[in-house]
Design an enzyme around this catalytic site. Structure first.
Site, PDB file in Angstrom:
ATOM      1  N   ASP A   1      -3.256 -18.544  -2.298  1.00 56.27           N
ATOM      2  CA  ASP A   1      -4.410 -17.637  -2.253  1.00 56.27           C
ATOM      3  C   ASP A   1      -5.666 -18.498  -2.381  1.00 56.27           C
ATOM      4  OD1 ASP A   1      -4.598 -14.292  -3.197  1.00 56.27           O
ATOM      5  OD2 ASP A   1      -6.409 -15.538  -3.050  1.00 56.27           O
TER       6      ASP A   1
ATOM      7  N   TYR B   1     -11.703  -5.257  12.432  1.00 54.91           N
ATOM      8  CA  TYR B   1     -10.567  -5.351  11.508  1.00 54.91           C
ATOM      9  C   TYR B   1      -9.287  -4.866  12.190  1.00 54.91           C
ATOM     10  CZ  TYR B   1      -7.368  -4.100   7.776  1.00 54.91           C
ATOM     11  OH  TYR B   1      -6.239  -3.963   7.018  1.00 54.91           O
TER      12      TYR B   1
ATOM     13  N   LEU C   1      -8.483 -17.289  -3.418  1.00 51.28           N
ATOM     14  CA  LEU C   1      -9.254 -16.605  -4.463  1.00 51.28           C
ATOM     15  C   LEU C   1     -10.625 -16.120  -3.979  1.00 51.28           C
ATOM     16  CD1 LEU C   1      -8.339 -18.765  -7.624  1.00 51.28           C
ATOM     17  CD2 LEU C   1      -7.216 -16.707  -6.755  1.00 51.28           C
TER      18      LEU C   1
ATOM     19  N   ALA D   1      -5.568 -11.464   4.261  1.00 56.49           N
ATOM     20  CA  ALA D   1      -6.465 -11.079   5.353  1.00 56.49           C
ATOM     21  C   ALA D   1      -7.676 -10.376   4.771  1.00 56.49           C
ATOM     22  CB  ALA D   1      -5.734 -10.161   6.326  1.00 56.49           C
ATOM     23  N   ASN D   2      -8.767 -10.413   5.490  1.00 58.21           N
ATOM     24  CA  ASN D   2      -9.907  -9.577   5.109  1.00 58.21           C
ATOM     25  C   ASN D   2      -9.621  -8.180   5.641  1.00 58.21           C
ATOM     26  OD1 ASN D   2     -11.494 -12.511   5.753  1.00 58.21           O
ATOM     27  ND2 ASN D   2     -11.975 -11.445   3.861  1.00 58.21           N
TER      28      ASN D   2
ATOM     29  N   ASN E   1      -3.333   4.771   3.600  1.00 56.24           N
ATOM     30  CA  ASN E   1      -4.251   4.494   2.485  1.00 56.24           C
ATOM     31  C   ASN E   1      -3.491   4.105   1.222  1.00 56.24           C
ATOM     32  OD1 ASN E   1      -5.807   6.052   4.506  1.00 56.24           O
ATOM     33  ND2 ASN E   1      -7.432   5.746   2.999  1.00 56.24           N
TER      34      ASN E   1
ATOM     35  N   ARG F   1      -6.617  11.932   4.595  1.00 61.74           N
ATOM     36  CA  ARG F   1      -5.921  10.643   4.617  1.00 61.74           C
ATOM     37  C   ARG F   1      -4.539  10.784   3.997  1.00 61.74           C
ATOM     38  NH1 ARG F   1      -9.336   9.900   7.518  1.00 61.74           N
ATOM     39  NH2 ARG F   1     -10.911   8.257   7.686  1.00 61.74           N
TER      40      ARG F   1
ATOM     41  N   ILE G   1      -5.373 -20.302   4.025  1.00 61.61           N
ATOM     42  CA  ILE G   1      -4.346 -20.399   5.089  1.00 61.61           C
ATOM     43  C   ILE G   1      -4.881 -21.048   6.367  1.00 61.61           C
ATOM     44  CG2 ILE G   1      -2.864 -18.519   4.259  1.00 61.61           C
ATOM     45  CD1 ILE G   1      -4.032 -16.831   6.610  1.00 61.61           C
TER      46      ILE G   1
HETATM   47  N1  UFG Z   1     -15.011   8.226   1.162  1.00 60.66           N
HETATM   48  C1  UFG Z   1     -16.004   9.021   0.614  1.00 60.66           C
HETATM   49  N2  UFG Z   1     -16.805   8.464  -0.328  1.00 60.66           N
HETATM   50  C2  UFG Z   1     -16.694   7.176  -0.741  1.00 60.66           C
HETATM   51  C3  UFG Z   1     -15.657   6.370  -0.173  1.00 60.66           C
HETATM   52  C4  UFG Z   1     -14.835   6.937   0.780  1.00 60.66           C
HETATM   53  O1  UFG Z   1     -16.174  10.182   0.973  1.00 60.66           O
HETATM   54  O2  UFG Z   1     -17.482   6.746  -1.582  1.00 60.66           O
HETATM   55  C5  UFG Z   1     -14.107   8.829   2.161  1.00 60.66           C
HETATM   56  C6  UFG Z   1     -14.138   8.087   3.479  1.00 60.66           C
HETATM   57  O3  UFG Z   1     -15.199   8.535   4.281  1.00 60.66           O
HETATM   58  C7  UFG Z   1     -12.757   8.427   4.025  1.00 60.66           C
HETATM   59  C8  UFG Z   1     -11.890   8.571   2.767  1.00 60.66           C
HETATM   60  O4  UFG Z   1     -12.788   8.746   1.700  1.00 60.66           O
HETATM   61  O5  UFG Z   1     -12.801   9.650   4.674  1.00 60.66           O
HETATM   62  C9  UFG Z   1     -11.037   7.359   2.502  1.00 60.66           C
HETATM   63  O6  UFG Z   1     -11.866   6.203   2.551  1.00 60.66           O
HETATM   64  P1  UFG Z   1     -11.378   4.769   2.105  1.00 60.66           P
HETATM   65  O7  UFG Z   1     -12.543   3.840   2.300  1.00 60.66           O
HETATM   66  O8  UFG Z   1     -10.754   4.837   0.768  1.00 60.66           O
HETATM   67  O9  UFG Z   1     -10.217   4.438   3.122  1.00 60.66           O
HETATM   68  P2  UFG Z   1     -10.226   4.414   4.723  1.00 60.66           P
HETATM   69  O10 UFG Z   1      -9.425   5.608   5.132  1.00 60.66           O
HETATM   70  O11 UFG Z   1     -11.564   4.238   5.301  1.00 60.66           O
HETATM   71  O12 UFG Z   1      -9.493   3.024   4.956  1.00 60.66           O
HETATM   72  C10 UFG Z   1      -8.134   2.954   5.099  1.00 60.66           C
HETATM   73  C11 UFG Z   1      -7.673   1.558   4.700  1.00 60.66           C
HETATM   74  C12 UFG Z   1      -8.155   0.547   5.689  1.00 60.66           C
HETATM   75  C13 UFG Z   1      -7.786   0.987   7.080  1.00 60.66           C
HETATM   76  C14 UFG Z   1      -8.377   2.324   7.355  1.00 60.66           C
HETATM   77  C15 UFG Z   1      -8.040   2.818   8.744  1.00 60.66           C
HETATM   78  O13 UFG Z   1      -8.113   1.221   3.421  1.00 60.66           O
HETATM   79  O14 UFG Z   1      -7.552  -0.704   5.424  1.00 60.66           O
HETATM   80  O15 UFG Z   1      -7.857   3.248   6.431  1.00 60.66           O
HETATM   81  O16 UFG Z   1      -9.042   3.684   9.192  1.00 60.66           O
HETATM   82  F1  UFG Z   1      -8.264   0.105   7.975  1.00 60.66           F
END
Ligand code: UFG
Length: 333
Positions: free
Chosen positions: A30, A140, A32, A74-75, A169, A220, A51
């Site tokens: 890692d 991404y 870090l 990964a990022n 998620n 989600r 990596i």
């Molecule tokens: N959300 C809010 N308020 C916040 C943060 C998030 O309303 O402060 C909502 C977002 O709009 C979304 C839901 O909560 O509708 C979930 O958001 P997250 O950011 O927790 O997760 P995402 O669904 O955006 O992301 C996930 C994964 C990613 C992946 C993506 C695919 O974490 O790695 O799904 O779209 F790429």
């Protein structure tokens, strides 16, 4: 020995713990950048290596008899990838190419790696199948899709077998409360919601209330990190049985709206958690729900902790005990 790339991060640290508990020998690599030294399991051999650094990664393979690789380095932030695409292609795609060169050189033929629901973009139908169209809407998602394609060709030419796991998620934390999610900049819904009862945030902003869903907020599919890692271990066992390379979705198959998540967090924490309704966050698909039927059939994987109460409850246990992540806990740094 299993090499875990990104074993100091949120998901990687859970993998290392579960592998060690099952008697595997684990090496962690890692850099870090987003991981934490304190999250590295004390029984894992640790290398602070990036990596993309061919020479240093080569040394790790030279010094250890590596049987297989699990790759979490990964990022992974959708929004950041839009403003910093080169960073994402460099770490995710170039990093994977570097890794493959070295795996080929040392004849390491098994790898399990993280992919994402973001490869699908805005889905045409839910639940999403592995065969659904892949039209990523962010660098991404594009970087992960490229990784899958590179691994496919490396398998055909060099026999490096892979399992790519497309996460939905991921949330929750190990039931011990010892490790959990701790990002420098937090963007994910559940940890952000829990910052309100921790007193670190006054309200949670809800991004978009006009989606075509039951309450207008995004839906989600939340999968517990422990279940997710169980799938990685099963994927590794699958490769050890000489199966072909495969791609699997990993989700619970249930969808929860942003409002429902906030409501469950209120129940779990006993805090009112005020909300502020806001505009849509650019790039958010309205509904993402996985079909994990393929993982169920081929890997015999069934998520055990798919109640959002458990997922949020375990996350709360971690955040409540470690309000500043790995930073402020005496003896844990
Ligand atoms: N959300 C809010 N308020 C916040 C943060 C998030 O309303 O402060 C909502 C977002 O709009 C979304 C839901 O909560 O509708 C979930 O958001 P997250 O950011 O927790 O997760 P995402 O669904 O955006 O992301 C996930 C994964 C990613 C992946 C993506 C695919 O974490 O790695 O799904 O779209 F790429």
């Amino acid at each position: 020995m299993i090499l875990v790339l990104g074993g100091a991060g949120y998901i990687g640290s859970h993998a290392v713990k579960m592998l060690i508990e099952r008697g595997e020998s684990v090496i962690v690599v890692d850099n870090l950048e987003t991981g934490h030294a304190a999250a590295v399991h004390p029984n894992a051999k640790f290398y602070n290596v990036d990596i993309r650094n061919e020479e240093e990664l080569d040394e790790v393979f030279m010094e250890n008899r590596i049987e297989s690789v699990i790759h979490f380095s990964a990022n992974s932030l959708v929004g950041e990838s839009v403003s910093e695409p080169i960073k994402y292609f460099d770490n995710n795609v170039f990093g994977a190419i570097n890794l493959l060169k070295i795996m080929r050189k040392y004849e390491v033929k098994k790898i399990v790696f993280s992919s994402t629901a973001a490869v699908y973009g805005e889905p045409k139908q839910v639940p999403i199948l592995e065969t659904s169209e892949t039209v990523p809407t962010s660098p991404y998602g594009a970087s992960k899709l490229m990784m899958e394609q590179i691994f496919k060709w490396a398998d055909l030419a060099h026999g490096i077998k892979f399992v790519s796991l497309r996460y939905f998620n991921v949330a929750g934390a190990d039931a011990s409360g010892e490790i959990g999610e701790a990002h420098g900049v937090e963007t994910h819904l559940i940890p952000l919601v829990l910052q309100v009862p921790l007193g670190q945030r006054e309200f949670i902003t809800v991004f978009g209330t006009d989606y075509p869903t039951k309450d207008g907020t995004c839906i989600r599919d939340y999968v517990h990190v422990t279940d997710l890692i169980e799938a990685h271990i099963k994927a590794l066992e699958y490769l050890r049985l000489d199966h072909n390379s495969e791609i699997f979705n990993l989700g619970s198959g249930d969808g929860f709206s942003v409002m429902e998540i906030i409501e469950v967090a209120r129940k779990v924490t006993g805090h009112p958690i005020p909300v502020k309704l806001s505009e849509r966050r650019p790039g958010d698909p309205s509904v993402l729900i996985a079909s994990s039927e393929k993982a169920h059939k081929l890997l015999n994987w069934t998520p055990q902790k798919n109640s959002v109460e458990t997922i949020i409850g375990d996350a709360w246990k971690w955040h409540n005990a470690h309000p500043n992540g790995y930073k402020s806990n005496k003896g844990a740094e």
